[in-house]
Design an enzyme around this catalytic site. Structure first.
Site, PDB file in Angstrom:
ATOM      1  N   MET A 156     -11.994  -5.338   4.888  1.00  0.00           N
ATOM      2  CA  MET A 156     -11.211  -4.426   5.732  1.00  0.00           C
ATOM      3  C   MET A 156     -10.920  -5.127   7.058  1.00  0.00           C
ATOM      4  SD  MET A 156     -10.632  -1.730   3.962  1.00  0.00           S
ATOM      5  CE  MET A 156      -9.583  -1.105   5.273  1.00  0.00           C
ATOM      6  N   MET A 169     -12.051   4.975  -1.025  1.00  0.00           N
ATOM      7  CA  MET A 169     -12.740   5.243   0.243  1.00  0.00           C
ATOM      8  C   MET A 169     -13.347   6.622   0.111  1.00  0.00           C
ATOM      9  SD  MET A 169      -9.816   3.668   2.721  1.00  0.00           S
ATOM     10  CE  MET A 169      -8.614   3.672   1.410  1.00  0.00           C
ATOM     11  N   SER A 180       0.836  -1.194   0.000  1.00  0.00           N
ATOM     12  CA  SER A 180       0.000   0.000   0.000  1.00  0.00           C
ATOM     13  C   SER A 180       0.875   1.250   0.000  1.00  0.00           C
ATOM     14  CB  SER A 180      -0.913   0.015   1.230  1.00  0.00           C
ATOM     15  OG  SER A 180      -1.524   1.285   1.316  1.00  0.00           O
ATOM     16  N   HIS A 239      -1.148  -1.246  -4.302  1.00  0.00           N
ATOM     17  CA  HIS A 239      -2.419  -0.872  -3.671  1.00  0.00           C
ATOM     18  C   HIS A 239      -2.423   0.642  -3.464  1.00  0.00           C
ATOM     19  CE1 HIS A 239      -6.069  -1.753  -1.348  1.00  0.00           C
ATOM     20  NE2 HIS A 239      -5.667  -0.825  -0.500  1.00  0.00           N
ATOM     21  N   MET A 244      -8.785   8.544  -0.387  1.00  0.00           N
ATOM     22  CA  MET A 244      -9.644   8.950   0.737  1.00  0.00           C
ATOM     23  C   MET A 244     -10.110  10.377   0.531  1.00  0.00           C
ATOM     24  SD  MET A 244      -7.273   7.562   3.820  1.00  0.00           S
ATOM     25  CE  MET A 244      -6.632   5.887   3.855  1.00  0.00           C
ATOM     26  N   HIS A 268      -8.228   1.454  -4.335  1.00  0.00           N
ATOM     27  CA  HIS A 268      -9.230   1.245  -3.283  1.00  0.00           C
ATOM     28  C   HIS A 268      -9.877   2.586  -2.984  1.00  0.00           C
ATOM     29  CE1 HIS A 268      -9.722   0.258   1.335  1.00  0.00           C
ATOM     30  NE2 HIS A 268     -10.878   0.491   0.745  1.00  0.00           N
ATOM     31  N   ASP A 290      -4.640   3.855  -2.138  1.00  0.00           N
ATOM     32  CA  ASP A 290      -5.761   4.212  -1.270  1.00  0.00           C
ATOM     33  C   ASP A 290      -6.221   5.635  -1.520  1.00  0.00           C
ATOM     34  OD1 ASP A 290      -6.137   1.895   0.515  1.00  0.00           O
ATOM     35  OD2 ASP A 290      -4.056   2.294   1.064  1.00  0.00           O
ATOM     36  N   ASP A 307      -7.065  -6.170   3.966  1.00  0.00           N
ATOM     37  CA  ASP A 307      -6.417  -4.856   4.002  1.00  0.00           C
ATOM     38  C   ASP A 307      -6.491  -4.245   5.397  1.00  0.00           C
ATOM     39  OD1 ASP A 307      -5.388  -2.370   3.379  1.00  0.00           O
ATOM     40  OD2 ASP A 307      -7.110  -1.723   2.185  1.00  0.00           O
TER      41      ASP A 307
HETATM   42  C1  DX5 Z   1      -6.599   1.794   5.333  1.00  0.00           C
HETATM   43  C2  DX5 Z   1      -6.124   1.497   3.937  1.00  0.00           C
HETATM   44  C3  DX5 Z   1      -5.031   0.502   3.890  1.00  0.00           C
HETATM   45  C4  DX5 Z   1      -3.771   0.952   4.576  1.00  0.00           C
HETATM   46  C5  DX5 Z   1      -3.090  -0.264   5.125  1.00  0.00           C
HETATM   47  O1  DX5 Z   1      -7.735   2.558   5.286  1.00  0.00           O
HETATM   48  O2  DX5 Z   1      -7.178   0.970   3.155  1.00  0.00           O
HETATM   49  O3  DX5 Z   1      -4.744   0.075   2.570  1.00  0.00           O
HETATM   50  O4  DX5 Z   1      -2.886   1.633   3.730  1.00  0.00           O
HETATM   51  O5  DX5 Z   1      -2.031   0.142   5.884  1.00  0.00           O
HETATM   52  P1  DX5 Z   1      -1.404  -0.783   7.013  1.00  0.00           P
HETATM   53  O6  DX5 Z   1      -0.878  -2.008   6.324  1.00  0.00           O
HETATM   54  O7  DX5 Z   1      -0.339   0.085   7.586  1.00  0.00           O
HETATM   55  O8  DX5 Z   1      -2.502  -1.110   7.982  1.00  0.00           O
HETATM   56 ZN    ZN Z   2      -6.644   0.034   1.175  1.00  0.00          ZN
END
Ligand code: DX5
Ligand code: ZN
Length: 222
Positions: free
Chosen positions: A137, A68, A8, A33, A37, A66, A35, A175
């Site tokens: 999750m 969010m 990630s 990956h 947000m 991903h 993310d 994840d």
């Molecule tokens: C959290 C993200 C994850 C995050 C995981 O909301 O979706 O992908 O980056 O990070 P670690 O492995 O540090 O929990």
């Molecule tokens: Zn993620």
């Protein structure tokens, strides 16, 4: 099937992002990956299209994006154009999830559904045949570096049973809080893709950690 590892980039060093991407290119990782947000669906803001486009220009492996974000349907095509190869949307954000999944596939991407830790995996039974992957999750979404939630093992097992009759080709992705300690148990329970941020990028040798995460029985240092 050999499970896959998706570092990630949220945990990468943004001041030398290119270097971190090239490290992942050279490593045994399978996917990036990414993310996204929005500060609305989750209480944090990460990055958007221009960074994804730049990641795409350096990355030699597929981008597993991903989302969010609230109302992801408004942006599916934009994420495809920015370079997403896989795109997953949260169950909690799509009033017409079936339509969203169809649309992601028609745009030429692998389509995934994500569910938060509080939602039972049984909610996914009718969408399962349509999805390429389900992202479970194992923390509450929004931040890297959080503690892994133990109920995830049973959730993977339940989903693994469900997919046998509904969609044997479905990939189960986990994840949040994934590390060398819990990885073997997650794979054993039925996880096909391990997402890991902190445990990779905060380790002394990120590429070696990726290699270990890809093993069935990684030797945990120390
Ligand atoms: C959290 C993200 C994850 C995050 C995981 O909301 O979706 O992908 O980056 O990070 P670690 O492995 O540090 O929990
Ligand atoms: Zn993620």
């Amino acid at each position: 099937m050999q499970h896959l590892v998706a570092p990630s980039l949220l945990a990468a060093n943004f001041l030398r992002l290119e270097e971190d991407i090239r490290m992942v290119n050279r490593s045994e990782a399978d996917l990036f990956h990414v993310d996204v947000m929005d500060g609305h669906f989750v209480p944090n803001i990460s990055f958007g299209f221009s960074i994804i486009r730049q990641i795409r220009s350096v990355a030699t492996k597929p981008l597993d994006v991903h989302l969010m974000i609230s109302e992801p349907d408004r942006y599916l095509e934009d994420f495809r154009d920015a370079g997403a190869d896989w795109l997953s949307v949260h169950y909690e954000t799509c009033a017409h999830l079936h339509r969203s999944i169809q649309r992601i596939k028609s745009l030429g991407m692998k389509a995934g559904v994500v569910i938060n830790p509080h939602n039972p995996v049984s909610l996914l039974s009718d969408i399962l045949p349509e999805a390429d992957h389900v992202l479970l999750m194992s923390v509450n979404p929004g931040f890297g570096g959080q503690a892994f939630i133990d109920s995830t093992y049973n959730r993977i097992r339940t989903l693994h049973e469900m997919k046998k009759s509904l969609n044997p080709g479905l990939l189960i992705e986990v994840d949040g809080g994934v590390d060398l300690q819990n990885a073997p148990g997650l794979v054993e329970a039925g996880a096909n893709i391990l997402v890991a941020g902190s445990s990779i990028f905060r380790s002394d040798d990120p590429a070696a950690t990726i290699t270990r995460l890809r093993r069935k029985h990684p030797q945990v240092p120390g």
